[in-house]
Design an enzyme around this catalytic site. Structure first.
Site, PDB file in Angstrom:
ATOM      1  N   GLY A  46       1.110  -1.158   0.403  1.00 45.53           N
ATOM      2  CA  GLY A  46       0.181   0.064  -0.168  1.00 45.53           C
ATOM      3  C   GLY A  46       1.296   1.323  -0.162  1.00 45.53           C
ATOM      4  O   GLY A  46       2.340   0.670   0.078  1.00 45.53           O
ATOM      5  N   GLN A  51       2.758   9.776   1.672  1.00 46.78           N
ATOM      6  CA  GLN A  51       4.322   9.232   1.390  1.00 46.78           C
ATOM      7  C   GLN A  51       5.262   9.840   0.525  1.00 46.78           C
ATOM      8  O   GLN A  51       6.074   9.335   0.479  1.00 46.78           O
ATOM      9  CB  GLN A  51       3.519   8.049   1.874  1.00 46.78           C
ATOM     10  N   CYS A  92       5.761  -0.471   6.626  1.00 46.33           N
ATOM     11  CA  CYS A  92       5.705   0.825   6.041  1.00 46.33           C
ATOM     12  C   CYS A  92       6.969   0.851   5.638  1.00 46.33           C
ATOM     13  O   CYS A  92       8.175   1.483   5.905  1.00 46.33           O
ATOM     14  CB  CYS A  92       5.448   2.106   7.303  1.00 46.33           C
ATOM     15  N   LEU A  93       6.329   1.468   4.227  1.00 41.94           N
ATOM     16  CA  LEU A  93       8.304   2.382   3.930  1.00 41.94           C
ATOM     17  C   LEU A  93       8.084   3.441   3.970  1.00 41.94           C
ATOM     18  O   LEU A  93       8.909   3.763   3.567  1.00 41.94           O
ATOM     19  CB  LEU A  93       7.427   3.023   2.246  1.00 41.94           C
ATOM     20  N   HIS A 134      -3.989   1.405   7.451  1.00 43.20           N
ATOM     21  CA  HIS A 134      -2.995   1.807   7.805  1.00 43.20           C
ATOM     22  C   HIS A 134      -2.764   2.877   6.834  1.00 43.20           C
ATOM     23  O   HIS A 134      -1.994   3.797   6.626  1.00 43.20           O
ATOM     24  CB  HIS A 134      -2.063   0.299   7.195  1.00 43.20           C
ATOM     25  N   GLU A 135      -3.651   2.358   5.451  1.00 45.36           N
ATOM     26  CA  GLU A 135      -3.158   4.156   4.736  1.00 45.36           C
ATOM     27  C   GLU A 135      -4.108   4.831   4.685  1.00 45.36           C
ATOM     28  O   GLU A 135      -3.398   6.150   4.725  1.00 45.36           O
ATOM     29  CB  GLU A 135      -3.325   3.188   2.981  1.00 45.36           C
ATOM     30  N   HIS A 138      -2.444   7.513   7.626  1.00 48.29           N
ATOM     31  CA  HIS A 138      -1.400   8.228   6.379  1.00 48.29           C
ATOM     32  C   HIS A 138      -2.693   9.829   6.162  1.00 48.29           C
ATOM     33  O   HIS A 138      -1.480  10.733   6.191  1.00 48.29           O
ATOM     34  CB  HIS A 138      -0.826   7.744   5.359  1.00 48.29           C
TER      35      HIS A 138
END
Length: 171
Positions: A46, A51, A92-93, A134-135, A138
Site C-alpha cells: 500500500g 508518503q 511501513c515504507l 494503515h493507508e 496516512h
C-alpha cells in the site's frame, strides 16, 4: 511512468492532514500510475499520497500475490464501519526496517471513489482491512507507530534513530 521518492519518518509532510480530491484529472491519473510503480518497486502492499509528498486523499493497495496484480485505487476513502479486533505486525515504507504489532479492526467497510469516479463500498478483512486502515491513517497524518503505547514509542524513537544512523553509515 516514474518511481517517486518515498518520504521517511520524521518528515513533517507525514504528519499533515490531506486534502480531498475535487476531480479526477490527468494529473491524478499520472500520480496513481507513478505511485503504483513506486509501491511495486519498493516493494509494498500500500501507499498513500502523503508518503510521496502529495497532500491529497489518495491511496493505493495491492495485497495480491506478486505475480497477480490487483491494484485498488481509493480516492477520498473513508471507513464507514468497523468490527472485531486484529493484532498483527505492521511495517511501513515511510518507516523502513521497523515493525510492530498494532491493534486494528479485524473487518472494515470502506467508501471511496475509484479512478473512473464511481463510488465503491467495499468490505475487507485480513491483510486488506489492515492495509485500508494503515493507508487511510496516512491521510490523517498518522503513522502506524502513532498507535504504540508511550513506552513503546520511546523505544521506537531510540531504535529507529540508531537504525537510520546505521543506514546512513552504510551509504
Amino acid at each position: 511512468m516514474a518511481i517517486l521518492p518515498i518520504r521517511h519518518y520524521p518528515d513533517p509532510v507525514l504528519k499533515q492532514t490531506s486534502a480531498p480530491i475535487q476531480s479526477i484529472t490527468e494529473e491524478i491519473r499520472t500520480l496513481v500510475a507513478d505511485m503504483a510503480d513506486t509501491m511495486y518497486a519498493a516493494p509494498g502492499v500500500g501507499l498513500a499520497a502523503p508518503q510521496v509528498g502529495i497532500n491529497k486523499n489518495l491511496i493505493i493497495i495491492d495485497c495480491s500475490p506478486q505475480e497477480e496484480k490487483d491494484l485498488i485505487v481509493a480516492i477520498n476513502p473513508e471507513i464507514i464501519a468497523r468490527d472485531g479486533e486484529s493484532f498483527e505486525e505492521e511495517g511501513c515504507l515511510s518507516v523502513p526496517g521497523y515493525y510492530a504489532r498494532i491493534e486494528r479492526s479485524a473487518r472494515v467497510k470502506v467508501r471511496y471513489l475509484d479512478l473512473a469516479g464511481q463510488e465503491v463500498v467495499r468490505e475487507a478483512s485480513g491483510l486488506l482491512a489492515i492495509a485500508f486502515q494503515h493507508e487511510i491513517d496516512h491521510l490523517h497524518g498518522l503513522l502506524f507507530v502513532d498507535h504504540l503505547s508511550s513506552l513503546k514509542k520511546g523505544m521506537f524513537r531510540k531504535k529507529y534513530e540508531k537504525l537510520r544512523r546505521q543506514q546512513e553509515h552504510e551509504l
